[in-house]
Design a protein around this motif. Structure first.
Motif, PDB file in Angstrom:
ATOM      1  N   GLN A 216       0.860  -1.179   0.000  1.00 25.17           N
ATOM      2  CA  GLN A 216       0.000   0.000   0.000  1.00 25.17           C
ATOM      3  C   GLN A 216       0.898   1.230   0.000  1.00 25.17           C
ATOM      4  OE1 GLN A 216      -3.529   0.644   2.212  1.00 25.17           O
ATOM      5  NE2 GLN A 216      -3.375  -1.381   3.109  1.00 25.17           N
TER       6      GLN A 216
ATOM      7  N   GLU B  72      -4.103  13.765  -2.109  1.00 29.32           N
ATOM      8  CA  GLU B  72      -5.032  14.750  -1.547  1.00 29.32           C
ATOM      9  C   GLU B  72      -4.595  16.153  -1.929  1.00 29.32           C
ATOM     10  OE1 GLU B  72      -7.803  14.187   0.148  1.00 29.32           O
ATOM     11  OE2 GLU B  72      -7.541  12.003   0.028  1.00 29.32           O
TER      12      GLU B  72
ATOM     13  N   HIS C 259      -9.278   8.641  -4.784  1.00 25.95           N
ATOM     14  CA  HIS C 259      -8.595   7.365  -5.021  1.00 25.95           C
ATOM     15  C   HIS C 259      -9.259   6.245  -4.232  1.00 25.95           C
ATOM     16  CE1 HIS C 259      -6.588   8.140  -1.117  1.00 25.95           C
ATOM     17  NE2 HIS C 259      -6.650   9.393  -1.534  1.00 25.95           N
TER      18      HIS C 259
ATOM     19  N   MET D 215     -13.436  -1.962  -0.683  1.00 24.64           N
ATOM     20  CA  MET D 215     -12.726  -1.712   0.577  1.00 24.64           C
ATOM     21  C   MET D 215     -11.671  -0.634   0.364  1.00 24.64           C
ATOM     22  SD  MET D 215     -10.681  -4.478   2.847  1.00 24.64           S
ATOM     23  CE  MET D 215      -8.975  -4.002   2.710  1.00 24.64           C
ATOM     24  N   ASN D 216     -11.700   0.378   1.182  1.00 29.11           N
ATOM     25  CA  ASN D 216     -10.739   1.452   1.004  1.00 29.11           C
ATOM     26  C   ASN D 216     -10.118   1.832   2.327  1.00 29.11           C
ATOM     27  OD1 ASN D 216      -9.205   3.401  -0.135  1.00 29.11           O
ATOM     28  ND2 ASN D 216     -10.849   4.901  -0.339  1.00 29.11           N
ATOM     29  N   THR D 217      -9.770   0.855   3.127  1.00 27.50           N
ATOM     30  CA  THR D 217      -9.143   1.203   4.396  1.00 27.50           C
ATOM     31  C   THR D 217      -7.642   1.375   4.186  1.00 27.50           C
ATOM     32  OG1 THR D 217      -8.589   0.423   6.586  1.00 27.50           O
ATOM     33  CG2 THR D 217      -9.192  -1.265   4.994  1.00 27.50           C
ATOM     34  N   LEU D 218      -7.140   2.486   4.693  1.00 23.96           N
ATOM     35  CA  LEU D 218      -5.729   2.789   4.495  1.00 23.96           C
ATOM     36  C   LEU D 218      -4.885   2.279   5.653  1.00 23.96           C
ATOM     37  CD1 LEU D 218      -5.791   6.395   3.077  1.00 23.96           C
ATOM     38  CD2 LEU D 218      -5.861   4.221   1.907  1.00 23.96           C
ATOM     39  N   ALA D 219      -5.535   1.883   6.744  1.00 25.91           N
ATOM     40  CA  ALA D 219      -4.774   1.392   7.886  1.00 25.91           C
ATOM     41  C   ALA D 219      -4.184   0.039   7.522  1.00 25.91           C
ATOM     42  CB  ALA D 219      -5.670   1.281   9.106  1.00 25.91           C
TER      43      ALA D 219
ATOM     44  N   PHE E 192       1.888  12.585   9.584  1.00 26.34           N
ATOM     45  CA  PHE E 192       1.522  11.426   8.764  1.00 26.34           C
ATOM     46  C   PHE E 192       0.745  10.395   9.599  1.00 26.34           C
ATOM     47  CE2 PHE E 192       2.683   7.221   7.041  1.00 26.34           C
ATOM     48  CZ  PHE E 192       2.062   7.342   5.806  1.00 26.34           C
TER      49      PHE E 192
ATOM     50  N   TRP F 106      -2.621  11.930  10.518  1.00 24.84           N
ATOM     51  CA  TRP F 106      -3.472  12.017   9.324  1.00 24.84           C
ATOM     52  C   TRP F 106      -4.069  10.651   8.989  1.00 24.84           C
ATOM     53  CZ3 TRP F 106      -3.709  10.181   4.289  1.00 24.84           C
ATOM     54  CH2 TRP F 106      -4.465  10.953   3.382  1.00 24.84           C
ATOM     55  N   LEU F 107      -3.192   9.646   9.028  1.00 27.00           N
ATOM     56  CA  LEU F 107      -3.626   8.291   8.710  1.00 27.00           C
ATOM     57  C   LEU F 107      -4.648   7.796   9.729  1.00 27.00           C
ATOM     58  CD1 LEU F 107      -2.444   6.885   6.293  1.00 27.00           C
ATOM     59  CD2 LEU F 107      -0.893   5.648   7.780  1.00 27.00           C
TER      60      LEU F 107
ATOM     61  N   ALA G 177     -10.056   9.479   3.370  1.00 20.70           N
ATOM     62  CA  ALA G 177      -9.277  10.034   2.262  1.00 20.70           C
ATOM     63  C   ALA G 177      -9.647   9.347   0.960  1.00 20.70           C
ATOM     64  CB  ALA G 177      -7.783   9.848   2.524  1.00 20.70           C
ATOM     65  N   GLY G 178      -9.746  10.145  -0.086  1.00 23.03           N
ATOM     66  CA  GLY G 178     -10.094   9.597  -1.393  1.00 23.03           C
ATOM     67  C   GLY G 178     -11.580   9.627  -1.637  1.00 23.03           C
TER      68      GLY G 178
ATOM     69  N   VAL H 177     -10.743  15.942   3.121  1.00 20.69           N
ATOM     70  CA  VAL H 177     -10.035  15.813   4.399  1.00 20.69           C
ATOM     71  C   VAL H 177      -8.940  16.876   4.444  1.00 20.69           C
ATOM     72  CG1 VAL H 177     -10.442  13.316   4.643  1.00 20.69           C
ATOM     73  CG2 VAL H 177      -8.420  14.131   3.425  1.00 20.69           C
TER      74      VAL H 177
ATOM     75  N   LEU I  76      -5.342  18.619   4.537  1.00 18.45           N
ATOM     76  CA  LEU I  76      -4.076  18.211   3.941  1.00 18.45           C
ATOM     77  C   LEU I  76      -3.038  18.053   5.039  1.00 18.45           C
ATOM     78  CD1 LEU I  76      -4.001  20.631   0.878  1.00 18.45           C
ATOM     79  CD2 LEU I  76      -4.877  18.291   1.000  1.00 18.45           C
ATOM     80  N   LEU I  77      -2.012  17.273   4.719  1.00 15.90           N
ATOM     81  CA  LEU I  77      -0.945  17.015   5.684  1.00 15.90           C
ATOM     82  C   LEU I  77      -0.364  18.319   6.228  1.00 15.90           C
ATOM     83  CD1 LEU I  77      -0.027  14.286   6.572  1.00 15.90           C
ATOM     84  CD2 LEU I  77       1.780  14.338   4.867  1.00 15.90           C
TER      85      LEU I  77
END
Lengths: 78, 424
Positions: A41, A50, A56, B1-5, B341, B344-345, B352-353, B357, B359-360
């Motif tokens: 990932q 972003e 995305h 599924m769009n989980t970034l974790a 980071f 944010w995550l 996100a996406g 949200v 921005l960093l």
């Protein structure tokens, strides 16, 4: 409906996958969609997307790796 | 599924407790230096206040932060699951108690308190090493950077073991008069083997990632890592064979650092991101501080005892630059990237996406971070000159500047972890 740009980043070490995706986005039009295949990932990519105004989606692929779909935010969801 | 974790990395609460403890220690250390009487800035080096302060900086600040960051980064960078996340969560408490007791023990110079703190610290850090060993055994693909991190962790364990033997000797005298030889290798292992090697490993991975750099030569990385490890090893060997001249290890380390500095410069030259971000500017300042320190160490061993480089004042200035320049500026810079980071995550990763949200870069105040950068960088350089030239007033004023810089940093860290609204 715009173009679909495909990118295979499997086997590449970071930060190359992320840089290839950002490079590809610069050549794309507003209605185009990018589909990238990565081993991992691209965690550091998401904030960059972003910042550049892209939406995305990340899906795990059968047999390992991830498919990342990127399109301009506000455009139709591919 | 769009989980970034990602399932590899642990939840944010594990690394953040170590990182916050580190920042509090960093602030206390800066405050302590400002409140010190002038005589502490001119030596002698080995006194309770200095030993206490050095351990506040090395264990309370740098080691705590590195441990926290490694809990987060090793799973992501080496593609491996943490061996026991719950153990890492629990170990924070004995580590905090052990390190605090040790630092207080040094300050009041009570050998029973020192030995007690040393024992708790050693046990908790060894348990950390065991946890990391279990994690690293599962790594499938070893990279140069992973190798440097592994070697750094081994040196960390040795540094702790050496320190443990010294605290027991202080209390029970079981090693007799060999404390001096142990001390030299304890410092070399900790400063060069643990921190510097670990920074090489992490920086070789993160500096290109943050600067968006690719296509630079990587051929110097392995020689730099091996030379640095070899130099540290020679310094350790001196504890057993005092006949080994100090300049041998110092030369290897100097060459290793110059290769690393050259690499950082090359990475920046190949960067895609036009504007140098805060993390890159802090890294550059840190590398300049590092060159200064390693050149002083090298010169000291070449010139031998009795030269002006052997002066207590030079020793203190070099020690200050090593801890507050090379190590601290590198850490502060990377935390400016890593904490936002992580936050944010943690907060926006799932959204996100899909929806707007923050921005960093909106997670902290840019004006404050600019002030933080200049106060810390210029302040640290001026403190170094002040100590070296014996200018008490300059040193005090510059220490005030670095304390203000640290406050600015702490404020921004507070901002980073607060929830924010999306502006777009």
């Amino acid at each position: 409906m715009g173009r679909v740009v495909e990118l295979d980043n499997r086997g590449l070490e970071p930060p190359e996958p992320m840089m290839r995706i950002l490079d590809a986005l610069e050549t794309m039009g507003d209605g185009d969609t990018l589909v990238a295949r990565n081993d991992r990932q691209p965690m550091f990519l998401y904030p960059e997307l972003e910042e550049r105004g892209y939406a995305h989606r990340t899906e795990p692929m059968d047999g390992g790796g991830y498919r990342i779909t990127v399109w301009k935010a506000g455009k139709e969801r591919p | 599924m769009n989980t970034l974790a990602t399932k590899k990395a642990p939840p944010v609460t594990l690394p953040i407790r170590y990182i916050v403890t580190g920042i509090v220690s960093y602030f206390i250390a800066q405050l302590a230096m400002l409140l010190w009487p002038d005589k502490l800035l001119t030596g002698p080096v080995l006194r309770p206040e200095t030993i206490s302060l050095v351990h506040l900086l090395t264990l309370g600040w740098a080691s705590m932060v590195v441990i926290g960051v490694l809990y987060q980064m090793i799973p992501v960078l080496l593609q491996v699951d943490l061996h026991r996340e719950d153990v890492g969560r629990f170990l924070f408490w004995p580590a905090l108690i052990g390190v605090s007791t040790l630092i207080v023990g040094f300050r009041i110079w009570n050998t029973t308190v020192i030995a007690t703190g040393g024992t708790i610290t050693t046990l908790s850090f060894f348990a950390y090493g065991w946890n990391m060993r279990g994690t690293l055994l599962n790594v499938k693909a070893w990279s140069r950077q992973g190798f440097a991190m592994l070697a750094g962790l081994v040196f960390f364990m040795l540094t702790v073991l050496w320190g443990f033997m010294m605290t027991l000797t202080l209390r029970f005298g079981f090693l007799g008069s060999s404390l001096g030889g142990l001390l030299g290798s304890h410092i070399a292992m900790g400063f060069i083997g643990w921190f510097t090697l670990m920074i090489f490993g992490v920086a070789y991975r993160l500096v290109p990632m943050f600067a968006l750099s690719h296509g630079f030569t990587e051929s110097r990385q392995l020689p730099a890592i091996l030379l640095l490890g070899g130099g540290t090893f020679l310094f350790i060997a001196r504890a057993f064979w005092p006949g080994i001249p100090g300049w041998t290890g110092a030369t290897l380390v100097m060459v290793a650092f110059l290769l690393f500095a050259l690499d950082v410069r090359t990475i920046f030259k190949h960067r895609r991101r036009r504007k140098l971000e805060l993390v890159s500017r802090f890294s550059a300042a840190s590398v300049v501080a590092g060159i200064t320190v390693f050149a002083l160490i090298w010169g000291r061993f070449l010139a031998g005892q009795g030269s002006w480089l052997d002066d207590e004042r030079v020793l203190i200035a070099a020690g200050y630059m090593a801890l507050l320049g090379w190590i601290s500026l590198m850490i502060v810079g990377h935390l400016y990237k890593i904490i936002p980071f992580l936050a944010w995550l943690h907060r926006y990763g799932d959204k996100a996406g899909k929806e707007a949200v923050p921005l960093l870069r909106e997670l902290f105040n840019r004006k404050v971070s600019e002030a933080c950068f200049w106060l810390l960088v210029i302040g640290t350089g001026m403190v170094f000159i002040g100590i070296l030239a014996g200018l008490g007033l300059l040193t005090r004023l510059s220490l005030l500047a670095t304390l203000a810089g640290t406050l600015a940093f702490a404020y921004n860290v507070w901002e980073m972890v607060q929830p924010k609204e999306a502006k777009n």
